[in-house]
Enzyme design. Structure first.
Site, PDB file in Angstrom:
ATOM      1  N   ALA A  83       0.839  -1.214   0.000  1.00 16.73           N
ATOM      2  CA  ALA A  83       0.000   0.000   0.000  1.00 16.73           C
ATOM      3  C   ALA A  83       0.865   1.251   0.000  1.00 16.73           C
ATOM      4  CB  ALA A  83      -0.907   0.003   1.223  1.00 16.73           C
ATOM      5  N   GLU A  85       1.039   5.524  -2.005  1.00 14.92           N
ATOM      6  CA  GLU A  85       0.886   6.411  -3.153  1.00 14.92           C
ATOM      7  C   GLU A  85       2.143   6.177  -3.977  1.00 14.92           C
ATOM      8  OE1 GLU A  85      -1.529   8.370  -4.174  1.00 14.92           O
ATOM      9  OE2 GLU A  85      -2.835   7.878  -2.489  1.00 14.92           O
ATOM     10  N   THR A 134      11.346   0.656  -3.251  1.00 11.64           N
ATOM     11  CA  THR A 134      11.675   1.009  -4.628  1.00 11.64           C
ATOM     12  C   THR A 134      13.150   1.362  -4.771  1.00 11.64           C
ATOM     13  OG1 THR A 134      11.308   2.744  -6.285  1.00 11.64           O
ATOM     14  CG2 THR A 134      10.856   3.348  -4.023  1.00 11.64           C
ATOM     15  N   ASP A 135      13.666   1.224  -5.999  1.00 12.85           N
ATOM     16  CA  ASP A 135      15.046   1.647  -6.257  1.00 12.85           C
ATOM     17  C   ASP A 135      15.198   3.171  -6.191  1.00 12.85           C
ATOM     18  OD1 ASP A 135      13.724   2.294  -8.630  1.00 12.85           O
ATOM     19  OD2 ASP A 135      15.004   1.093  -9.941  1.00 12.85           O
ATOM     20  N   GLU A 136      14.062   3.889  -6.260  1.00 13.99           N
ATOM     21  CA  GLU A 136      14.153   5.368  -6.302  1.00 13.99           C
ATOM     22  C   GLU A 136      14.727   5.955  -5.021  1.00 13.99           C
ATOM     23  OE1 GLU A 136      11.005   7.580  -8.001  1.00 13.99           O
ATOM     24  OE2 GLU A 136      10.475   6.018  -9.431  1.00 13.99           O
ATOM     25  N   TYR A 160       7.813  11.504  -3.524  1.00 18.42           N
ATOM     26  CA  TYR A 160       7.502  10.064  -3.502  1.00 18.42           C
ATOM     27  C   TYR A 160       8.655   9.260  -2.929  1.00 18.42           C
ATOM     28  CZ  TYR A 160       7.369   5.268  -5.242  1.00 18.42           C
ATOM     29  OH  TYR A 160       7.448   3.892  -5.333  1.00 18.42           O
ATOM     30  N   LYS A 164       9.033   7.076   0.576  1.00 15.01           N
ATOM     31  CA  LYS A 164       9.371   5.640   0.615  1.00 15.01           C
ATOM     32  C   LYS A 164      10.636   5.430   1.452  1.00 15.01           C
ATOM     33  CE  LYS A 164       7.649   2.601  -1.235  1.00 15.01           C
ATOM     34  NZ  LYS A 164       6.511   1.708  -0.830  1.00 15.01           N
TER      35      LYS A 164
HETATM   36  P1  NAD Z   1      -0.427   1.353  -7.187  1.00 16.25           P
HETATM   37  O1  NAD Z   1      -0.503   2.826  -7.069  1.00 16.25           O
HETATM   38  O2  NAD Z   1      -0.849   0.707  -8.452  1.00 16.25           O
HETATM   39  O3  NAD Z   1      -1.293   0.677  -6.025  1.00 16.25           O
HETATM   40  C1  NAD Z   1      -1.270   1.128  -4.703  1.00 16.25           C
HETATM   41  C2  NAD Z   1      -2.443   0.470  -3.957  1.00 16.25           C
HETATM   42  O4  NAD Z   1      -2.379   0.891  -2.586  1.00 16.25           O
HETATM   43  C3  NAD Z   1      -3.809   0.858  -4.485  1.00 16.25           C
HETATM   44  O5  NAD Z   1      -4.633  -0.281  -4.583  1.00 16.25           O
HETATM   45  C4  NAD Z   1      -4.353   1.811  -3.421  1.00 16.25           C
HETATM   46  O6  NAD Z   1      -5.768   1.799  -3.327  1.00 16.25           O
HETATM   47  C5  NAD Z   1      -3.696   1.259  -2.171  1.00 16.25           C
HETATM   48  N1  NAD Z   1      -3.568   2.251  -1.091  1.00 16.25           N
HETATM   49  C6  NAD Z   1      -3.104   3.535  -1.201  1.00 16.25           C
HETATM   50  N2  NAD Z   1      -3.157   4.135   0.008  1.00 16.25           N
HETATM   51  C7  NAD Z   1      -3.613   3.210   0.892  1.00 16.25           C
HETATM   52  C8  NAD Z   1      -3.845   3.204   2.292  1.00 16.25           C
HETATM   53  N3  NAD Z   1      -3.635   4.297   3.038  1.00 16.25           N
HETATM   54  N4  NAD Z   1      -4.302   2.087   2.878  1.00 16.25           N
HETATM   55  C9  NAD Z   1      -4.548   0.969   2.145  1.00 16.25           C
HETATM   56  N5  NAD Z   1      -4.352   0.913   0.809  1.00 16.25           N
HETATM   57  C10 NAD Z   1      -3.886   2.014   0.186  1.00 16.25           C
HETATM   58  O7  NAD Z   1       1.054   0.970  -6.812  1.00 16.25           O
HETATM   59  P2  NAD Z   1       2.010  -0.163  -7.422  1.00 16.25           P
HETATM   60  O8  NAD Z   1       2.654   0.342  -8.628  1.00 16.25           O
HETATM   61  O9  NAD Z   1       1.263  -1.445  -7.437  1.00 16.25           O
HETATM   62  O10 NAD Z   1       3.132  -0.209  -6.273  1.00 16.25           O
HETATM   63  C11 NAD Z   1       2.941  -1.042  -5.126  1.00 16.25           C
HETATM   64  C12 NAD Z   1       4.124  -0.865  -4.190  1.00 16.25           C
HETATM   65  O11 NAD Z   1       5.320  -1.229  -4.858  1.00 16.25           O
HETATM   66  C13 NAD Z   1       4.333   0.572  -3.713  1.00 16.25           C
HETATM   67  O12 NAD Z   1       4.732   0.526  -2.377  1.00 16.25           O
HETATM   68  C14 NAD Z   1       5.457   1.100  -4.592  1.00 16.25           C
HETATM   69  O13 NAD Z   1       6.203   2.076  -3.908  1.00 16.25           O
HETATM   70  C15 NAD Z   1       6.262  -0.167  -4.807  1.00 16.25           C
HETATM   71  N6  NAD Z   1       7.023  -0.232  -6.070  1.00 16.25           N
HETATM   72  C16 NAD Z   1       6.402  -0.007  -7.261  1.00 16.25           C
HETATM   73  C17 NAD Z   1       7.123  -0.144  -8.456  1.00 16.25           C
HETATM   74  C18 NAD Z   1       6.479   0.075  -9.800  1.00 16.25           C
HETATM   75  O14 NAD Z   1       7.173   0.052 -10.812  1.00 16.25           O
HETATM   76  N7  NAD Z   1       5.171   0.271  -9.899  1.00 16.25           N
HETATM   77  C19 NAD Z   1       8.462  -0.498  -8.405  1.00 16.25           C
HETATM   78  C20 NAD Z   1       9.070  -0.704  -7.150  1.00 16.25           C
HETATM   79  C21 NAD Z   1       8.321  -0.587  -5.988  1.00 16.25           C
HETATM   80  O1  DAU Z   2      11.745   2.699 -10.194  1.00 16.50           O
HETATM   81  C1  DAU Z   2      10.612   2.226  -9.517  1.00 16.50           C
HETATM   82  C2  DAU Z   2       9.489   3.224  -9.643  1.00 16.50           C
HETATM   83  O2  DAU Z   2       9.008   3.130 -10.989  1.00 16.50           O
HETATM   84  C3  DAU Z   2       8.368   2.996  -8.654  1.00 16.50           C
HETATM   85  O3  DAU Z   2       8.857   3.184  -7.353  1.00 16.50           O
HETATM   86  C4  DAU Z   2       7.207   3.953  -8.923  1.00 16.50           C
HETATM   87  O4  DAU Z   2       6.132   3.651  -8.056  1.00 16.50           O
HETATM   88  C5  DAU Z   2       6.765   3.775 -10.364  1.00 16.50           C
HETATM   89  O5  DAU Z   2       5.737   4.690 -10.664  1.00 16.50           O
HETATM   90  C6  DAU Z   2       7.938   3.984 -11.317  1.00 16.50           C
HETATM   91  O6  DAU Z   2       8.385   5.361 -11.283  1.00 16.50           O
HETATM   92  P1  DAU Z   2       8.801   6.152 -12.611  1.00 16.50           P
HETATM   93  O7  DAU Z   2       8.665   7.589 -12.360  1.00 16.50           O
HETATM   94  O8  DAU Z   2      10.095   5.643 -13.122  1.00 16.50           O
HETATM   95  O9  DAU Z   2       7.641   5.604 -13.604  1.00 16.50           O
HETATM   96  P2  DAU Z   2       6.752   6.360 -14.719  1.00 16.50           P
HETATM   97  O10 DAU Z   2       6.037   5.289 -15.475  1.00 16.50           O
HETATM   98  O11 DAU Z   2       5.961   7.473 -14.152  1.00 16.50           O
HETATM   99  O12 DAU Z   2       7.869   6.991 -15.671  1.00 16.50           O
HETATM  100  C7  DAU Z   2       8.860   6.190 -16.289  1.00 16.50           C
HETATM  101  C8  DAU Z   2       9.809   7.128 -17.016  1.00 16.50           C
HETATM  102  O13 DAU Z   2       9.110   7.712 -18.136  1.00 16.50           O
HETATM  103  C9  DAU Z   2      10.277   8.306 -16.182  1.00 16.50           C
HETATM  104  O14 DAU Z   2      11.618   8.603 -16.533  1.00 16.50           O
HETATM  105  C10 DAU Z   2       9.371   9.467 -16.589  1.00 16.50           C
HETATM  106  C11 DAU Z   2       9.055   9.143 -18.030  1.00 16.50           C
HETATM  107  N1  DAU Z   2       7.721   9.551 -18.517  1.00 16.50           N
HETATM  108  C12 DAU Z   2       6.640   9.158 -17.777  1.00 16.50           C
HETATM  109  C13 DAU Z   2       5.370   9.502 -18.188  1.00 16.50           C
HETATM  110  C14 DAU Z   2       4.154   9.091 -17.383  1.00 16.50           C
HETATM  111  C15 DAU Z   2       7.587  10.251 -19.692  1.00 16.50           C
HETATM  112  O15 DAU Z   2       8.592  10.570 -20.372  1.00 16.50           O
HETATM  113  N2  DAU Z   2       6.333  10.577 -20.111  1.00 16.50           N
HETATM  114  C16 DAU Z   2       5.217  10.248 -19.394  1.00 16.50           C
HETATM  115  O16 DAU Z   2       4.091  10.595 -19.828  1.00 16.50           O
END
Ligand code: NAD
Ligand code: DAU
Length: 371
Positions: A83, A85, A134-136, A160, A164
């Site tokens: 969970a 943002e 996350t790696d960020e 963000y 994290k």
């Molecule tokens: P997402 O935004 O798709 O999903 C987040 C979920 O958390 C949603 O279902 C939302 O309703 C729920 N949520 C938000 N606030 C909440 C709260 N207060 N209580 C309960 N539920 C809540 O996110 P995602 O992309 O699936 O990422 C999931 C996790 O993995 C996050 O912690 C993110 O930091 C981490 N992560 C994501 C990526 C990526 O590429 N997407 C990579 C590395 C790590």
């Molecule tokens: O690295 C892990 C992270 O990856 C997670 O922790 C985050 O939750 C996840 O959202 C993701 O973050 P990014 O910012 O890397 O993902 P995003 O898809 O938003 O963007 C990927 C790359 O593309 C980034 O360099 C920004 C760029 N971008 C993104 C969007 C949405 C664009 O150039 N145009 C766009 O419209």
């Protein structure tokens, strides 16, 4: 046999993890706790709905009493905390929910786990709090830098990643101070089914179908390391089975792409699919293929993201050595599967685009009056 609380299970990675876990560990109990923010989608969990081992609870990870009730009532021994943002752009325009959920919410979850597993009714039983990060949190690399290792100092650059990073530190502190059995994973960019179309890959696929611009931030040369979502789920599974308590594990794809290259690659794949399917082109008359044009004609360079990290890359040597982790899905096959999934699940993303995905679920649960 384990009994899991999966927080954020209605989001992108959480939903994939629920499906993965129910398939790989059919005897385990899986309770999902999700607030159903804009990113939570019950349609992503529809496949799990008939499974008697699965239960969905709508709620906030910050509701400590609710979490404690679930831990005791369901006799849960494992929390996997997805969970959060998660979208960087939203954290720039409005950081507050990131602080509330990612920092304060995670802390409430830790307090609930401590209260029940260390101090209260389930004290002495084996437990695990796994935190998905996350790696960020490691900041930004130049093209010459070595990839992030678990020992790389934290240097988060966006609200963000700062939120994290704060949660990672709180998780660490609950182990060192109180003895909570924690593990943390720091993963690179995921792609695959059920990803909300504000993120780069689904946004590009859907914009191509609608003939909308494909926005490239800045010069398009920022680099991300892309991993198929099932490989992230497997990595977490390995950590839950064999990870050392108190340790951090990096998970990555060893698959670095510049944004412009990945967008051009997606354009090429879409041209191939659209060129072979006249019915698809007819359904999406605005798509460039309908006018005999290529999808990359939609590429549009736009203003850069504020504070945009240049490059992420993961060194997963520790996970490979200690856990045997290696990504199984090749990028070529994973990205084709992802394109096919979005083309075959138009109803899923159309409901997200028109906003009906939340209303439909609420109407089913409570009737039209409470929408
Ligand atoms: P997402 O935004 O798709 O999903 C987040 C979920 O958390 C949603 O279902 C939302 O309703 C729920 N949520 C938000 N606030 C909440 C709260 N207060 N209580 C309960 N539920 C809540 O996110 P995602 O992309 O699936 O990422 C999931 C996790 O993995 C996050 O912690 C993110 O930091 C981490 N992560 C994501 C990526 C990526 O590429 N997407 C990579 C590395 C790590
Ligand atoms: O690295 C892990 C992270 O990856 C997670 O922790 C985050 O939750 C996840 O959202 C993701 O973050 P990014 O910012 O890397 O993902 P995003 O898809 O938003 O963007 C990927 C790359 O593309 C980034 O360099 C920004 C760029 N971008 C993104 C969007 C949405 C664009 O150039 N145009 C766009 O419209």
């Amino acid at each position: 046999m384990s009994r899991l609380l999966v927080t954020g299970g209605a989001g992108f990675i959480g939903a994939n993890f629920v499906h993965y876990w129910l398939q790989q560990h059919p005897a385990d109990r899986v309770v999902v706790l999700d607030l159903l923010t804009y990113a939570g989608n019950m349609a992503s969990l529809a496949l799990a709905a008939g499974n008697l081992q699965y239960r969905f609870v709508k709620g906030d990870i910050g509701a400590q009493g609710l979490v404690e009730e679930l831990l005791v009532g369901e006799e849960l021994d494992t929390i996997v905390n997805f969970a959060a943002e998660s979208h960087v752009d939203r954290s720039i325009s409005g950081p507050d929910p990131f602080i509330d959920t990612n920092i304060v919410g995670t802390h409430k979850l830790l307090k609930a786990a401590k209260e029940i597993w260390l101090d209260g009714p389930m004290a002495g039983r084996a437990h695990r709090f796994h935190h998905v990060s996350t790696d960020e949190v490691y900041g930004s690399l130049t093209s010459e830098d070595p990839p992030f290792a678990e020992t790389t100092p934290y240097a988060p650059n966006s609200p963000y990643s700062a939120s994290k990073a704060a949660s990672d530190h709180l998780v660490r502190s609950y182990h060192h101070t109180y003895g909570l059995a924690v593990t943390t994973s720091n993963c690179s960019n995921n792609y695959g089914p059920f990803q909300f179309p504000e993120k780069l890959i689904p946004l590009v696929l859907i914009n191509i179908l609608h003939g909308k611009p494909l926005p490239i931030y800045g010069d398009g040369l920022n680099v991300r390391d892309w991993l198929y979502v099932d490989d992230h789920c497997r990595g977490i599974d390995l950590i839950l089975q064999n990870g050392k308590i108190g340790e951090v594990y990096n998970i990555g794809g060893n698959n670095e792409w510049t944004n412009i290259d990945i967008v051009k690659h997606l354009c090429g794949l879409m041209d191939e699919v659209l060129g072979a399917d006249a019915g698809l082109v007819a359904r999406f008359p605005q798509t460039p293929a309908a006018a005999g044009k290529r999808s990359d004609s939609l590429i549009s360079y736009v203003q850069d993201r504020a504070g945009h990290d240049r490059r992420y890359a993961i060194d997963a040597t520790k996970s490979r050595g200690e856990l045997g982790y290696l990504p199984e899905e090749s990028f070529q096959s994973g990205i084709r599967k992802t394109v096919a999934w979005y083309l075959n699940h138009e109803a899923w993303w159309q409901a997200v685009m028109d906003g009906s995905y939340h209303q439909e679920w609420l109407a089913q649960q409570y009737g039209d009056d409470e929408r």
